[in-house]
Design a protein around this motif. Structure first.
Motif, PDB file in Angstrom:
ATOM      1  N   LYS A   5      34.124 -60.165 -30.339  1.00 21.39           N
ATOM      2  CA  LYS A   5      33.184 -61.274 -30.140  1.00 21.39           C
ATOM      3  C   LYS A   5      32.071 -60.896 -29.172  1.00 21.39           C
ATOM      4  N   GLU A   6      32.452 -60.289 -28.039  1.00 20.91           N
ATOM      5  CA  GLU A   6      31.470 -59.916 -27.020  1.00 20.91           C
ATOM      6  C   GLU A   6      30.510 -58.848 -27.524  1.00 20.91           C
ATOM      7  N   LEU A   7      31.024 -57.909 -28.310  1.00 21.27           N
ATOM      8  CA  LEU A   7      30.153 -56.874 -28.871  1.00 21.27           C
ATOM      9  C   LEU A   7      29.114 -57.473 -29.821  1.00 21.27           C
TER      10      LEU A   7
ATOM     11  N   SER B 214      27.727 -50.523 -36.485  1.00 22.65           N
ATOM     12  CA  SER B 214      28.448 -51.280 -37.503  1.00 22.65           C
ATOM     13  C   SER B 214      29.695 -50.514 -37.945  1.00 22.65           C
ATOM     14  N   VAL B 215      30.575 -51.219 -38.658  1.00 28.84           N
ATOM     15  CA  VAL B 215      31.777 -50.600 -39.231  1.00 28.84           C
ATOM     16  C   VAL B 215      31.977 -51.140 -40.641  1.00 28.84           C
ATOM     17  N   LEU B 216      32.738 -50.390 -41.445  1.00 27.70           N
ATOM     18  CA  LEU B 216      33.066 -50.858 -42.796  1.00 27.70           C
ATOM     19  C   LEU B 216      34.318 -51.734 -42.795  1.00 27.70           C
ATOM     20  N   MET B 217      35.216 -51.434 -41.865  1.00 27.38           N
ATOM     21  CA  MET B 217      36.480 -52.174 -41.811  1.00 27.38           C
ATOM     22  C   MET B 217      36.830 -52.515 -40.372  1.00 27.38           C
ATOM     23  N   LEU B 218      37.296 -53.747 -40.172  1.00 25.05           N
ATOM     24  CA  LEU B 218      37.800 -54.187 -38.871  1.00 25.05           C
ATOM     25  C   LEU B 218      39.268 -54.580 -39.024  1.00 25.05           C
ATOM     26  N   ILE B 219      40.096 -54.100 -38.106  1.00 17.88           N
ATOM     27  CA  ILE B 219      41.493 -54.536 -38.054  1.00 17.88           C
ATOM     28  C   ILE B 219      41.677 -55.279 -36.736  1.00 17.88           C
TER      29      ILE B 219
ATOM     30  N   LYS C  72      34.813 -50.184 -20.649  1.00 21.31           N
ATOM     31  CA  LYS C  72      33.730 -51.134 -20.378  1.00 21.31           C
ATOM     32  C   LYS C  72      32.952 -51.400 -21.656  1.00 21.31           C
ATOM     33  N   ILE C  73      32.457 -52.625 -21.758  1.00 22.50           N
ATOM     34  CA  ILE C  73      31.761 -53.010 -22.978  1.00 22.50           C
ATOM     35  C   ILE C  73      30.453 -52.229 -23.147  1.00 22.50           C
ATOM     36  N   GLN C  74      29.817 -51.882 -22.030  1.00 25.15           N
ATOM     37  CA  GLN C  74      28.571 -51.104 -22.116  1.00 25.15           C
ATOM     38  C   GLN C  74      28.819 -49.729 -22.731  1.00 25.15           C
ATOM     39  N   GLU C  75      29.967 -49.132 -22.425  1.00 22.43           N
ATOM     40  CA  GLU C  75      30.304 -47.828 -23.002  1.00 22.43           C
ATOM     41  C   GLU C  75      30.500 -47.942 -24.512  1.00 22.43           C
ATOM     42  N   GLN C  76      31.135 -49.012 -24.956  1.00 23.32           N
ATOM     43  CA  GLN C  76      31.348 -49.212 -26.387  1.00 23.32           C
ATOM     44  C   GLN C  76      30.033 -49.455 -27.114  1.00 23.32           C
ATOM     45  N   VAL C  77      29.136 -50.208 -26.485  1.00 22.69           N
ATOM     46  CA  VAL C  77      27.816 -50.457 -27.093  1.00 22.69           C
ATOM     47  C   VAL C  77      27.057 -49.141 -27.267  1.00 22.69           C
ATOM     48  N   LYS C  78      27.092 -48.272 -26.264  1.00 19.37           N
ATOM     49  CA  LYS C  78      26.392 -46.982 -26.343  1.00 19.37           C
ATOM     50  C   LYS C  78      26.977 -46.090 -27.431  1.00 19.37           C
ATOM     51  N   LEU C  79      28.314 -46.079 -27.537  1.00 20.28           N
ATOM     52  CA  LEU C  79      28.962 -45.267 -28.573  1.00 20.28           C
ATOM     53  C   LEU C  79      28.586 -45.745 -29.979  1.00 20.28           C
ATOM     54  N   LEU C  80      28.545 -47.062 -30.160  1.00 14.86           N
ATOM     55  CA  LEU C  80      28.168 -47.622 -31.465  1.00 14.86           C
ATOM     56  C   LEU C  80      26.706 -47.319 -31.810  1.00 14.86           C
ATOM     57  N   GLU C  81      25.871 -47.234 -30.786  1.00 15.02           N
ATOM     58  CA  GLU C  81      24.449 -46.929 -31.006  1.00 15.02           C
ATOM     59  C   GLU C  81      24.231 -45.450 -31.328  1.00 15.02           C
ATOM     60  N   LYS C  82      25.088 -44.577 -30.784  1.00 18.42           N
ATOM     61  CA  LYS C  82      24.884 -43.140 -30.922  1.00 18.42           C
ATOM     62  C   LYS C  82      25.458 -42.551 -32.206  1.00 18.42           C
TER      63      LYS C  82
ATOM     64  N   LYS D 110      27.975 -60.609 -29.645  1.00 16.77           N
ATOM     65  CA  LYS D 110      27.051 -61.390 -28.813  1.00 16.77           C
ATOM     66  C   LYS D 110      25.995 -60.513 -28.156  1.00 16.77           C
ATOM     67  N   GLN D 111      26.404 -59.322 -27.710  1.00 11.75           N
ATOM     68  CA  GLN D 111      25.478 -58.429 -27.017  1.00 11.75           C
ATOM     69  C   GLN D 111      24.675 -57.545 -27.965  1.00 11.75           C
ATOM     70  N   GLY D 112      24.856 -57.765 -29.262  1.00  7.59           N
ATOM     71  CA  GLY D 112      24.080 -56.999 -30.235  1.00  7.59           C
ATOM     72  C   GLY D 112      24.580 -55.586 -30.449  1.00  7.59           C
ATOM     73  N   GLY D 113      25.777 -55.293 -29.968  1.00  9.79           N
ATOM     74  CA  GLY D 113      26.309 -53.943 -30.130  1.00  9.79           C
ATOM     75  C   GLY D 113      26.997 -53.726 -31.464  1.00  9.79           C
ATOM     76  N   LEU D 114      27.309 -54.825 -32.182  1.00 12.18           N
ATOM     77  CA  LEU D 114      28.021 -54.708 -33.456  1.00 12.18           C
ATOM     78  C   LEU D 114      27.390 -55.640 -34.485  1.00 12.18           C
ATOM     79  N   ASN D 115      26.951 -55.041 -35.566  1.00 14.59           N
ATOM     80  CA  ASN D 115      26.341 -55.793 -36.669  1.00 14.59           C
ATOM     81  C   ASN D 115      27.386 -55.974 -37.779  1.00 14.59           C
ATOM     82  N   LEU D 116      27.579 -57.215 -38.211  1.00 20.83           N
ATOM     83  CA  LEU D 116      28.625 -57.504 -39.190  1.00 20.83           C
ATOM     84  C   LEU D 116      28.170 -57.368 -40.644  1.00 20.83           C
ATOM     85  N   ASN D 117      26.906 -57.266 -40.902  1.00 20.99           N
ATOM     86  CA  ASN D 117      26.423 -57.261 -42.293  1.00 20.99           C
ATOM     87  C   ASN D 117      27.017 -56.142 -43.157  1.00 20.99           C
TER      88      ASN D 117
END
Length: 285
Positions: free
Chosen positions: A223-225, A161-166, A199-209, A227-234
């Motif tokens: 959007k893709e992140l 997750s992130v606090l701010m998106l630009i 690659k989107i898989q690399e970004q998902v792993k970084l967000l998880e770590k 959809k794949q559960g790599g980014l939580n907006l809450n």
């Protein structure tokens, strides 16, 4: 007699009628010339001293082809269709406002949503932050809309997750944004959220770590992140659109059709509901 020699002549045709008229005149002149010669012989016998009258030579006949009417150049010339770059080049820079976003949303969703659904999409004024009036740098704008950023950043420990998106229009613009916020970010963990060379898989792993505070990227990859559960907006608190910046073709973020489409699709993936609950604020830089 001439008509019997040319039975296929069309007298209604100006060119063929002219030919016939010319032949007729030549025939009459030749006859008159021959008559003159015969009469001149009698005169010569009766009056030997009188000079003979020379025969008239047939005159040349020139046919003038009827001119075809010229088409009016002004009528046949097609009007040059104005391009968006022509319009934008002649328009003065005008800062974006929350009303601009609301109007674009209404125009975009009007073809696929009912009147009641469109009313539900209207965002309250309270969810909008102060828009950039074109006097701010990115760092000064972010400091103004988020004066307690350091405290928020220190309390944020959620991964994926992130606090701010630009949100911006391209990977190159995302890199420019990251470089221009040095005065604001301090120890903020910033992540690039675009597709170019990543690659989107690399970004998902970084967000998880690791914990990330601020993400800068394009709407398609974000959007893709999601959809794949790599980014939580809450946990998201601020969503900032890079609204007023123009590319080489003088297009702003919402002037690019594919980017605009992806932004509105992204808004429907939970962002609108977060805005209505007032847990998320929108800014137009």
């Amino acid at each position: 007699m001439l008509l019997s020699l040319f039975p296929n002549l069309n007298l209604r045709n100006p060119l063929e009628a002219g030919i016939l008229d010319c032949l007729l005149r030549m025939h009459l002149e030749s006859e008159s010339a021959s008559d003159g010669e015969e009469g001149g012989g009698d005169i010569e016998m009766m009056q030997p001293e009188t000079a003979t009258i020379p025969a008239k030579q047939p005159k040349e006949c020139f046919l003038i082809q009827p001119k075809e009417p010229k088409e009016d150049a002004t009528k046949t010339r097609k009007k040059r269709k104005k391009k968006i770059t022509d319009v934008l080049a002649n328009s003065e820079p005008k800062p974006g406002t929350p009303e601009d976003l609301q109007k674009l949303m209404k125009d975009y969703y009007s073809s696929s949503h009912s009147v009641i659904e469109l009313e539900e999409l209207n965002l309250p004024d309270s969810c909008f932050l102060k828009a950039n009036d074109l006097t701010h740098s990115l760092s000064s704008y972010l400091k103004e809309i988020c004066p307690k950023w350091v405290k928020l950043r220190k309390n944020h420990n959620d991964k994926k997750s992130v606090l701010m998106l630009i949100i911006c229009s391209s990977a190159i613009r995302a890199l420019e944004i990251i470089r221009s916020m040095t005065a604001f970010k301090g120890d903020t963990k910033v992540m690039k959220l675009f597709a170019k060379h990543i690659k989107i898989q690399e970004q998902v792993k970084l967000l998880e770590k690791r914990v990330v505070h601020l993400g800068v990227g394009t709407p398609g990859r974000i959007k893709e992140l999601i959809k794949q559960g790599g980014l939580n907006l809450n946990p998201l608190k601020f969503l900032v659109f890079d609204w007023n910046w123009r590319d080489q073709k003088l297009r702003r973020l919402m002037d690019i059709p594919e980017i605009k489409k992806e932004i509105f699709e992204l808004l429907e993936m939970g962002i609108l509901s977060l805005c209505k609950s007032e847990s998320l604020k929108l800014g137009l830089f």
